[in-house]
Every structure is written in C-alpha cells, then in structure tokens.
Write an enzyme that holds these catalytic residues in place. Structure first.
Site, PDB file in Angstrom:
ATOM      1  N   SER A   1      50.512  20.664  -2.453  1.00  0.00           N
ATOM      2  CA  SER A   1      49.873  21.935  -2.095  1.00  0.00           C
ATOM      3  C   SER A   1      49.459  21.851  -0.629  1.00  0.00           C
ATOM      4  CB  SER A   1      48.602  22.128  -2.936  1.00  0.00           C
ATOM      5  OG  SER A   1      47.851  23.233  -2.477  1.00  0.00           O
TER       6      SER A   1
ATOM      7  N   TYR B   1      40.624  19.454  -6.906  1.00  0.00           N
ATOM      8  CA  TYR B   1      42.036  19.846  -6.742  1.00  0.00           C
ATOM      9  C   TYR B   1      42.594  19.261  -5.440  1.00  0.00           C
ATOM     10  CZ  TYR B   1      46.209  22.791  -6.357  1.00  0.00           C
ATOM     11  OH  TYR B   1      47.514  23.240  -6.223  1.00  0.00           O
TER      12      TYR B   1
HETATM   13  P1  NAP Z   1      51.604  27.977 -13.275  1.00  0.00           P
HETATM   14  O1  NAP Z   1      52.401  29.249 -13.316  1.00  0.00           O
HETATM   15  O2  NAP Z   1      50.265  27.949 -13.894  1.00  0.00           O
HETATM   16  O3  NAP Z   1      52.524  26.804 -13.864  1.00  0.00           O
HETATM   17  C1  NAP Z   1      52.007  25.538 -14.150  1.00  0.00           C
HETATM   18  C2  NAP Z   1      52.936  24.819 -15.103  1.00  0.00           C
HETATM   19  O4  NAP Z   1      52.433  23.487 -15.310  1.00  0.00           O
HETATM   20  C3  NAP Z   1      53.036  25.488 -16.474  1.00  0.00           C
HETATM   21  O5  NAP Z   1      54.359  25.376 -16.946  1.00  0.00           O
HETATM   22  C4  NAP Z   1      52.103  24.634 -17.321  1.00  0.00           C
HETATM   23  O6  NAP Z   1      52.412  24.623 -18.703  1.00  0.00           O
HETATM   24  C5  NAP Z   1      52.371  23.261 -16.719  1.00  0.00           C
HETATM   25  N1  NAP Z   1      51.312  22.307 -17.071  1.00  0.00           N
HETATM   26  C6  NAP Z   1      49.991  22.376 -16.803  1.00  0.00           C
HETATM   27  N2  NAP Z   1      49.353  21.309 -17.297  1.00  0.00           N
HETATM   28  C7  NAP Z   1      50.285  20.538 -17.899  1.00  0.00           C
HETATM   29  C8  NAP Z   1      50.262  19.312 -18.599  1.00  0.00           C
HETATM   30  N3  NAP Z   1      49.121  18.643 -18.826  1.00  0.00           N
HETATM   31  N4  NAP Z   1      51.437  18.808 -19.072  1.00  0.00           N
HETATM   32  C9  NAP Z   1      52.588  19.483 -18.884  1.00  0.00           C
HETATM   33  N5  NAP Z   1      52.683  20.649 -18.250  1.00  0.00           N
HETATM   34  C10 NAP Z   1      51.546  21.168 -17.764  1.00  0.00           C
HETATM   35  O7  NAP Z   1      51.311  27.586 -11.757  1.00  0.00           O
HETATM   36  P2  NAP Z   1      52.267  27.103 -10.543  1.00  0.00           P
HETATM   37  O8  NAP Z   1      51.654  27.645  -9.329  1.00  0.00           O
HETATM   38  O9  NAP Z   1      53.678  27.396 -10.811  1.00  0.00           O
HETATM   39  O10 NAP Z   1      51.994  25.533 -10.574  1.00  0.00           O
HETATM   40  C11 NAP Z   1      53.000  24.576 -10.359  1.00  0.00           C
HETATM   41  C12 NAP Z   1      52.540  23.557  -9.345  1.00  0.00           C
HETATM   42  O11 NAP Z   1      52.397  24.184  -8.082  1.00  0.00           O
HETATM   43  C13 NAP Z   1      51.172  22.951  -9.666  1.00  0.00           C
HETATM   44  O12 NAP Z   1      51.230  21.549  -9.424  1.00  0.00           O
HETATM   45  C14 NAP Z   1      50.250  23.633  -8.679  1.00  0.00           C
HETATM   46  O13 NAP Z   1      49.110  22.862  -8.384  1.00  0.00           O
HETATM   47  C15 NAP Z   1      51.178  23.779  -7.504  1.00  0.00           C
HETATM   48  N6  NAP Z   1      50.785  24.740  -6.476  1.00  0.00           N
HETATM   49  C16 NAP Z   1      50.656  26.072  -6.743  1.00  0.00           C
HETATM   50  C17 NAP Z   1      50.332  26.967  -5.719  1.00  0.00           C
HETATM   51  C18 NAP Z   1      50.241  28.453  -5.938  1.00  0.00           C
HETATM   52  O14 NAP Z   1      49.729  29.167  -5.082  1.00  0.00           O
HETATM   53  N7  NAP Z   1      50.752  28.961  -7.030  1.00  0.00           N
HETATM   54  C19 NAP Z   1      50.114  26.483  -4.432  1.00  0.00           C
HETATM   55  C20 NAP Z   1      50.228  25.131  -4.175  1.00  0.00           C
HETATM   56  C21 NAP Z   1      50.580  24.268  -5.208  1.00  0.00           C
HETATM   57  P3  NAP Z   1      51.673  25.597 -19.779  1.00  0.00           P
HETATM   58  O15 NAP Z   1      52.418  26.907 -19.732  1.00  0.00           O
HETATM   59  O16 NAP Z   1      51.833  24.882 -21.075  1.00  0.00           O
HETATM   60  O17 NAP Z   1      50.249  25.744 -19.350  1.00  0.00           O
END
Ligand code: NAP
Length: 276
Positions: A136, A149
C-alpha cells in the site's frame, strides 16, 4: 499475448484480487484463486474453465503448505504468486487492543510470508518465478488512525525487498505493489474499525473516520487498471522491486521521501557525531 502463466492469487472474491483474476483470465493465463467460502469458490470457478478456486484463510498457517503442494500437483507449476489478501484496521493506536494488531499482522504479514515460504521451494527448484506482494502507499506514508495497517504494510515492503535480494540468484523476482486509494471493498465491508473510547482524540480522528466512510466507493483508482498494470509487471523481463499505483500514491510518496531527506540533512551533524 505474452506467454500463458499460472497465477496463484489470494483473495479473489472482490477488489484487486477479483480484477486481476479477470484481466489475467482474459489474456489467457490460468488463475488459482483463494476465497474463504465454498460458495465463493463455486462463483469464482464459474468465471472460466481456467479459474480454479481454493478455500483458504491465509491465517490458517498449517493448511498453507498442503494447499500449495496440491495446486502444484493438480493444476500445475505456479509461475506467479500474488499475495493480495489483506484488510485495513482503522483505530487510534492508544484505543486499539493488541489483539487487533495481531490479527492485522496475521493476515497482512504472516499470511503473506507463509504463502511465500510455501511456493519458494517449487520456484527455487525451477529457477524461475515471480512473487507480487500487494502492500500500500501506507507502506511508505502514514496517517493518524491506521497505525497497525501502516505497520503491517511497512513490514511487508521490507520483507519483500529483502527477499528479492535473497532469491534473485535463483531467477525469482519479488515486486511490492503499493496502490493508492482504489474503488474496492477495502474501506467498506472489509475494514475493521475499533470503537472510540478516548475523547482527547476526537478533534483529530473523528473527521478522518467520517471522511474515509464517505469516500468509500468513490476513490480515484480503478482496480481494473491496477490489474492491467500488475500484468505489465508480470510480463516484464526485469520486474521492479517496487511499483506504486495511482497518482495519489505517487504524489504522497514523493512528498514523504523529500521530507525524509530534508530531515536527514537537518540532523546530519548529529547523525555522524556518533562515529569513532
Ligand atoms: P477487498 O475488496 O476488501 O478485498 C480483500 C480480499 O482479501 C477479499 O477477497 C477478502 O476475502 C480477502 N481476505 C481478507 N482477509 C483474508 C484472510 N484472512 N484470508 C484470506 N483472504 C482474506 O479490498 P482490496 O482493496 O481489493 O484489498 C486487496 C489488498 O489491497 C489488501 O492487501 C489491501 O490492504 C490492499 N490495498 C488496498 C487499497 C485500496 O485502496 N483498495 C490500497 C492499498 C492497498 P473475503 O471476501 O472472504 O473477505
């Protein structure tokens, strides 16, 4: 199209993981995607004949080695691991119990490391492979209210960079991908928010919490475009060790590095005074 690869992506139920799986399948890659529910596995596999689902919580550390060995045996060699599964904890540090920090690090750091340790023996034997860790901009910059985080993402940035140096001689690349704000479920259903308890922090933190809730779903970044950028990194002959995604990440990280450099210079005499 670039040559077809097999990607193992954690967390393909929504957000970046789902977008990357879709874009990868569209250009002819195979995708093994992890989810946490049997129903989500069925739904993911309905996307394509080249989509394989696996039910795996990345904090189920004891299950990870067997899950990866099974994928290698039944689907084929994993060319690319994408450690995407993760979530955001929001809460003032003094208010947030250590158990919240442990859970944040279990998922965002220990789970990702366990996945890397499981694929590395296979990649090392083949003398090729690529690991992408979704970190991130919070792995470079910090904001009040997301200390755990940011700590987890700083940790994953550091581990990625060091691992990249360890496995480069074996033809394995490690890329830490640091997105800015994107339209995923991150700040919506996925975020855990520690309840408020210390009024001293109200003026600082209440507007931040409210703004994040209001902005959820309206962020600048498009996950589909992020997926295409990740596929470009996967196709590269020499993938980067660090890749920022989004103009917000670019501006904020540049400002941070410049402020850090200014502070280092301001204190340089003190810094070097300890030699000898
Ligand atoms: P998201 O739509 O909430 O997706 C997160 C995914 O991770 C979901 O498939 C979720 O599964 C899975 N997950 C969460 N906890 C888990 C666990 N204990 N074991 C296995 N799977 C798990 O959000 P996203 O933004 O795409 O997140 C993906 C990555 O990007 C994360 O690492 C996040 O920190 C990073 N990120 C996001 C942003 C942003 O602005 N969106 C920015 C920087 C970094 P479930 O459906 O079962 O909950």
């Amino acid at each position: 199209m670039a040559s077809s690869k097999t990607l193992l992506i954690t967390g393909v139920s929504s957000g970046f993981g789902r977008a990357l799986a879709r874009e990868a399948l569209a250009v002819g890659h195979k995708v093994v995607g992890t989810v946490r529910r049997a129903e989500a596995k069925r739904e993911f596999e309905s996307l394509s004949a080249d989509a394989w689902g696996r039910v795996l919580d990345v904090t189920d550390f004891d299950a990870i080695d067997d899950a990866v060995a099974d994928i290698e045996a039944s689907v084929g060699p994993i060319d690319v691991l994408v450690n995407n599964a993760g979530y955001g904890h929001e809460g003032i540090m003094e208010e947030s119990p250590l158990s919240d920090m442990r859970q944040q690090f279990d998922v965002n750091v220990f789970g990702a490391v366990a996945m890397m340790k499981a694929v590395l023996p296979f990649m090392r034997a083949r003398r090729r492979g690529h690991i992408l860790n979704i970190t991130s901009m919070g792995g470079y910059i910090t904001m009040p209210g997301i200390a755990y985080y940011c700590g987890s993402k700083f940790a994953l940035e550091g581990i990625s960079e060091a691992l990249g140096k360890e496995v480069k001689p074996f033809g394995i690349a490690v890329t830490a991908v640091a997105p800015g704000s994107f339209r995923t479920d991150w700040a919506g259903r996925s975020m855990t928010r520690t309840p408020r308890s210390i009024s001293d922090y109200d003026d600082l933190f209440n507007p931040i919490r409210q703004a994040r809730e209001e902005k959820s779903g309206k962020q600048l970044g498009d996950p589909r475009k992020a997926a295409q950028a990740m596929l470009a990194a996967i196709a590269a002959d020499r993938p980067p060790a660090h890749l920022l995604l989004g103009s917000d990440a670019l501006g904020l990280v540049r400002d941070k590095l410049s402020a850090l450099s200014t502070e280092i210079s301001a204190w340089e005499a003190t810094t070097v005074s300890t030699d000898g």
